[in-house]
Scaffold this motif. Structure first.
Motif, PDB file in Angstrom:
ATOM      1  N   THR A  84       0.824  -1.196   0.000  1.00  0.00           N
ATOM      2  CA  THR A  84       0.000   0.000   0.000  1.00  0.00           C
ATOM      3  C   THR A  84       0.864   1.255   0.000  1.00  0.00           C
ATOM      4  O   THR A  84       2.094   1.199   0.146  1.00  0.00           O
ATOM      5  N   SER A  85       0.215   2.394  -0.136  1.00  0.00           N
ATOM      6  CA  SER A  85       0.955   3.661  -0.170  1.00  0.00           C
ATOM      7  C   SER A  85       0.726   4.497   1.078  1.00  0.00           C
ATOM      8  O   SER A  85       1.277   5.593   1.201  1.00  0.00           O
ATOM      9  N   GLU A 229      -2.323  -7.895   2.093  1.00  0.00           N
ATOM     10  CA  GLU A 229      -1.987  -6.476   2.008  1.00  0.00           C
ATOM     11  C   GLU A 229      -0.860  -6.165   2.987  1.00  0.00           C
ATOM     12  O   GLU A 229      -0.982  -6.424   4.191  1.00  0.00           O
ATOM     13  N   LEU A 236      -7.038  -1.674   0.932  1.00  0.00           N
ATOM     14  CA  LEU A 236      -6.930  -2.461  -0.297  1.00  0.00           C
ATOM     15  C   LEU A 236      -7.622  -3.808  -0.147  1.00  0.00           C
ATOM     16  O   LEU A 236      -8.242  -4.316  -1.085  1.00  0.00           O
TER      17      LEU A 236
END
Length: 395
Positions: A84-85, A229, A236
């Motif tokens: 993820t960001s 994730e 997500l």
């Protein structure tokens, strides 16, 4: 604490949960029970109970036994890591996991000395922690900072170069720094929509809106159904589950419930068929005596109504003096089914034991048994599969 159960069928798992609950008392040591259960060879149908004390774990066994807790059939799917960001409070999550897990703490400390981005630190420290427990991805994908973490895990970037690019991305000078790093061919599949060895691709990719779900759909079409994730929000995972309901998604950790969620996800991965190094997770423990697991899985097999004669040198099969055309594997199976003398076959039950990959073997046996049923007719045999190599015995 995870208690993991498995069996050759859903009913076998539920039966064993009931036996285990009756066998264990409230004073049972949960760690030693957990370690003993995890040391048993895992079968295809699985259930996991995660709780903090023996009482809750025993309640969980009751839930499995009476059908309230699901028993899942391991998917044995490749596992994809989704990087993820973002994370709501990555610093707190890194600090909490560092306090509990030395492997995580060592990795996080090293990364914090290199880069000022706790999302990136959290992701790579989680990869290291789960890798210490035997869990490794088969394919990786990610967006923005997560894409750089995925590139490091896939071998495209060295750790030093990955940290350099994360710092440059935060500072808005990503394009200028790209020419100073080395982009290698990946040693692990990375699916982010372009040539990961091209600086031009990375410049475009990092400047564009994330298009992660196209990669997820592509992987799902290719048979990937387990997505983990790498992050702490679970965003997500929730979106992915809505978009690809046939697959299963879960974050490696959830912010606000760090300790329990890490263990829950590890147990979930085990249920999905991912190999877990449980001794590395539990450390030293003392095995305890537990009731044996039920193992029989009946497979209906055909048996001839009357005399069946096998000729080993020619591999000919005669039923009532009628020549039956069989394959070599079918002949070998018939020899096992008919007794070591390989002559007249009476009606009875037999037990066929095997040791090895039961999933593949069971499918093979089903194929040959069904073929023999069509050729010989009738249904007087019960074959029980248990493991590789064969042994014939009375049921």
């Amino acid at each position: 604490m995870p208690w993991v159960l498995s069996g050759r069928s859903e009913s076998a798992v539920r039966e064993y949960a009931g036996k285990l609950r009756a066998h264990l008392g409230a004073t049972a040591d949960p760690q030693n029970v957990a370690c003993t259960l995890a040391a048993s060879r895992p079968f295809e149908y699985r259930a996991a109970i995660v709780a903090e004390d023996t009482g809750k774990l025993l309640e969980g066994l009751a839930g499995v036994a009476d059908g309230r807790t699901p028993v899942t059939r391991a998917a044995f799917s490749p596992i994809a890591y989704l990087f993820t960001s973002r994370a709501a409070d990555p610093t707190s999550t890194v600090d909490l996991l560092s306090a509990r897990y030395p492997v995580f703490a060592e990795t996080a400390a090293d990364l914090r000395s290199r880069v000022d981005d706790d999302v990136f630190v959290l992701e790579l420290a989680l990869v290291r922690l789960f890798g210490h427990w035997g869990v490794r991805p088969d394919v990786v994908l990610g967006k923005s900072v997560g894409a750089l973490a995925a590139a490091y895990v896939a071998g495209v970037l060295s750790l030093a170069d990955a940290c350099t690019l994360v710092t440059a991305y935060r500072g808005g000078i990503f394009d200028k720094v790209l020419e100073t790093v080395t982009l290698r061919p990946p040693v692990l599949p990375i699916v982010i929509g372009g040539d990961v060895t091209s600086p031009e691709f990375w410049a475009s990719h990092m400047a564009s809106p994330p298009r992660l779900f196209g990669s997820i759909f592509s992987l799902a079409d290719d048979g990937v159904s387990t997505f983990a994730e790498v992050g702490a929000d679970g965003v997500l995972s929730e979106l992915g589950q809505d978009c690809v309901p046939a697959a299963e998604f879960a974050p490696l950790v959830r912010g606000g419930q760090e300790y329990r969620s890490v263990v829950t996800t590890l147990a979930w991965l085990h249920e999905r068929g991912v190999s877990v190094d449980w001794p590395a997770f539990f450390g030293e423990c003392e095995p305890v005596e537990l009731p044996p697991r039920p193992w029989r899985q009946p497979i209906a097999a055909s048996a001839p109504e009357g005399p069946l004669r096998l000729d080993a040198p020619t591999r000919q099969v005669r039923l009532h003096d009628r020549l039956i055309a069989v394959t070599r594997k079918e002949f070998d199976l018939l020899r096992l089914l008919t007794s070591r003398r390989g002559c007249v076959v009476p009606r009875k039950e037999i037990m066929l034991e095997v040791w090895g990959d039961e999933h593949d073997l069971g499918r093979t046996l089903d194929t040959h048994v069904n073929s023999l049923r069509r050729k010989l007719g009738s249904s007087g045999w019960i074959v029980t599969v248990r493991g590789v190599g064969f042994r014939l015995g009375q049921a």
